[in-house]
Design a protein around this motif. Structure first.
Motif, PDB file in Angstrom:
ATOM      1  N   GLU A 150      93.444 -11.943 -48.872  1.00 16.85           N
ATOM      2  CA  GLU A 150      94.068 -13.192 -48.407  1.00 16.85           C
ATOM      3  C   GLU A 150      94.347 -14.149 -49.556  1.00 16.85           C
ATOM      4  N   SER A 151      93.465 -14.140 -50.548  1.00 18.41           N
ATOM      5  CA  SER A 151      93.578 -15.075 -51.674  1.00 18.41           C
ATOM      6  C   SER A 151      94.360 -14.489 -52.844  1.00 18.41           C
ATOM      7  N   GLY A 152      94.803 -13.239 -52.726  1.00 18.31           N
ATOM      8  CA  GLY A 152      95.639 -12.635 -53.767  1.00 18.31           C
ATOM      9  C   GLY A 152      94.892 -12.171 -55.003  1.00 18.31           C
ATOM     10  N   HIS A 153      93.624 -11.847 -54.872  1.00 23.30           N
ATOM     11  CA  HIS A 153      92.836 -11.399 -56.027  1.00 23.30           C
ATOM     12  C   HIS A 153      92.797  -9.868 -56.051  1.00 23.30           C
ATOM     13  N   GLN A 154      93.882  -9.283 -56.540  1.00 25.54           N
ATOM     14  CA  GLN A 154      94.055  -7.836 -56.503  1.00 25.54           C
ATOM     15  C   GLN A 154      92.974  -7.097 -57.287  1.00 25.54           C
ATOM     16  N   ASN A 155      92.525  -7.677 -58.417  1.00 27.93           N
ATOM     17  CA  ASN A 155      91.483  -7.014 -59.208  1.00 27.93           C
ATOM     18  C   ASN A 155      90.185  -6.884 -58.414  1.00 27.93           C
ATOM     19  N   VAL A 156      89.857  -7.902 -57.620  1.00 27.71           N
ATOM     20  CA  VAL A 156      88.658  -7.852 -56.782  1.00 27.71           C
ATOM     21  C   VAL A 156      88.861  -6.838 -55.658  1.00 27.71           C
ATOM     22  N   VAL A 157      90.048  -6.842 -55.054  1.00 29.25           N
ATOM     23  CA  VAL A 157      90.353  -5.884 -53.997  1.00 29.25           C
ATOM     24  C   VAL A 157      90.183  -4.451 -54.517  1.00 29.25           C
ATOM     25  N   GLY A 193      87.930 -15.016 -56.410  1.00 25.75           N
ATOM     26  CA  GLY A 193      88.448 -14.126 -57.446  1.00 25.75           C
ATOM     27  C   GLY A 193      87.547 -13.933 -58.650  1.00 25.75           C
ATOM     28  N   PHE A 194      86.267 -14.185 -58.505  1.00 28.89           N
ATOM     29  CA  PHE A 194      85.340 -14.013 -59.626  1.00 28.89           C
ATOM     30  C   PHE A 194      84.833 -12.576 -59.663  1.00 28.89           C
ATOM     31  N   LEU A 195      85.625 -11.700 -60.281  1.00 25.54           N
ATOM     32  CA  LEU A 195      85.322 -10.271 -60.311  1.00 25.54           C
ATOM     33  C   LEU A 195      83.962  -9.980 -60.941  1.00 25.54           C
ATOM     34  N   ASP A 196      83.640 -10.626 -62.056  1.00 21.82           N
ATOM     35  CA  ASP A 196      82.351 -10.360 -62.715  1.00 21.82           C
ATOM     36  C   ASP A 196      81.182 -10.723 -61.805  1.00 21.82           C
ATOM     37  N   THR A 197      81.306 -11.834 -61.081  1.00 21.20           N
ATOM     38  CA  THR A 197      80.256 -12.234 -60.150  1.00 21.20           C
ATOM     39  C   THR A 197      80.176 -11.254 -58.983  1.00 21.20           C
ATOM     40  N   MET A 212      75.538 -21.491 -55.986  1.00 21.14           N
ATOM     41  CA  MET A 212      75.723 -21.377 -57.438  1.00 21.14           C
ATOM     42  C   MET A 212      77.199 -21.481 -57.820  1.00 21.14           C
ATOM     43  N   MET A 213      77.416 -21.894 -59.057  1.00 18.17           N
ATOM     44  CA  MET A 213      78.757 -21.902 -59.598  1.00 18.17           C
ATOM     45  C   MET A 213      79.196 -20.436 -59.682  1.00 18.17           C
ATOM     46  N   MET A 214      80.159 -20.049 -58.847  1.00 16.20           N
ATOM     47  CA  MET A 214      80.515 -18.640 -58.708  1.00 16.20           C
ATOM     48  C   MET A 214      80.991 -17.990 -60.005  1.00 16.20           C
ATOM     49  N   GLY A 240      78.720 -17.809 -41.624  1.00 15.48           N
ATOM     50  CA  GLY A 240      78.370 -16.398 -41.714  1.00 15.48           C
ATOM     51  C   GLY A 240      78.751 -15.766 -43.035  1.00 15.48           C
ATOM     52  N   THR A 241      79.351 -16.542 -43.930  1.00  8.46           N
ATOM     53  CA  THR A 241      79.725 -15.983 -45.227  1.00  8.46           C
ATOM     54  C   THR A 241      78.502 -15.821 -46.110  1.00  8.46           C
ATOM     55  N   MET A 242      78.589 -14.852 -47.000  1.00  7.48           N
ATOM     56  CA  MET A 242      77.542 -14.604 -47.977  1.00  7.48           C
ATOM     57  C   MET A 242      78.113 -14.858 -49.365  1.00  7.48           C
ATOM     58  N   PRO A 243      77.267 -14.921 -50.390  1.00  6.55           N
ATOM     59  CA  PRO A 243      77.791 -15.158 -51.733  1.00  6.55           C
ATOM     60  C   PRO A 243      78.923 -14.197 -52.122  1.00  6.55           C
ATOM     61  N   LEU A 244      78.853 -12.947 -51.676  1.00  8.14           N
ATOM     62  CA  LEU A 244      79.916 -11.996 -52.012  1.00  8.14           C
ATOM     63  C   LEU A 244      81.246 -12.409 -51.392  1.00  8.14           C
ATOM     64  N   HIS A 245      81.219 -12.963 -50.202  1.00  5.09           N
ATOM     65  CA  HIS A 245      82.447 -13.483 -49.592  1.00  5.09           C
ATOM     66  C   HIS A 245      83.045 -14.577 -50.482  1.00  5.09           C
TER      67      HIS A 245
END
Length: 126
Positions: A113-120, A82-86, A45-47, A71-76
């Motif tokens: 690794e990708s610099g998405h602090q809000n998701v972290v 960086g799609f926090l809402d998703t 899906m479009m993340m 081995g990645t899942m959609p959450l990965h």
């Protein structure tokens, strides 16, 4: 050339076409059916499309299906991009935030690794 319906649903999800996803699901498409690449609509899906994510999950899409190669899942994927809402929607529907990919990375590791602090920050609260 017509494509199998599973590919049609995955394609609609990948392009963020909420109306088409909804219509195909109403016609009885398997929300966890795999396309010709062995991936489910939720995996492709479009993340950034929270409406497609929510629709698939409400219809029973499994958020913990791993990609057979990585081995990645959609959450990965959502965390890495960086799609926090998703990310929040996937977690709401029981996506496992501690699942590991083939390189022993959790979604939070990919967000870092990708610099998405809000998701972290969100994933740290789980």
């Amino acid at each position: 050339i017509t494509m199998p319906l599973e590919d049609d649903l995955a394609s609609a999800a990948a392009t963020g076409n909420t109306d088409r996803v909804k219509m195909l699901l109403e016609r009885g498409m398997d929300v966890n059916g795999v396309n010709c690449f062995g991936r489910t609509p939720l995996q492709v899906m479009m993340m950034g499309s929270t409406t497609v994510a929510r629709l698939l999950l409400q219809q029973g899409a499994d958020p913990n299906v791993a990609d057979r190669h990585t081995g990645t899942m959609p959450l990965h994927d959502a965390a890495r991009m960086g799609f926090l809402d998703t990310v929040k929607i996937l977690v709401q529907y029981n996506a496992n935030p501690n699942t590991l990919d083939n390189w022993n990375r959790r979604p939070i590791d990919l967000a870092k690794e990708s610099g998405h602090q809000n998701v972290v920050e969100f994933l740290q609260t789980l």
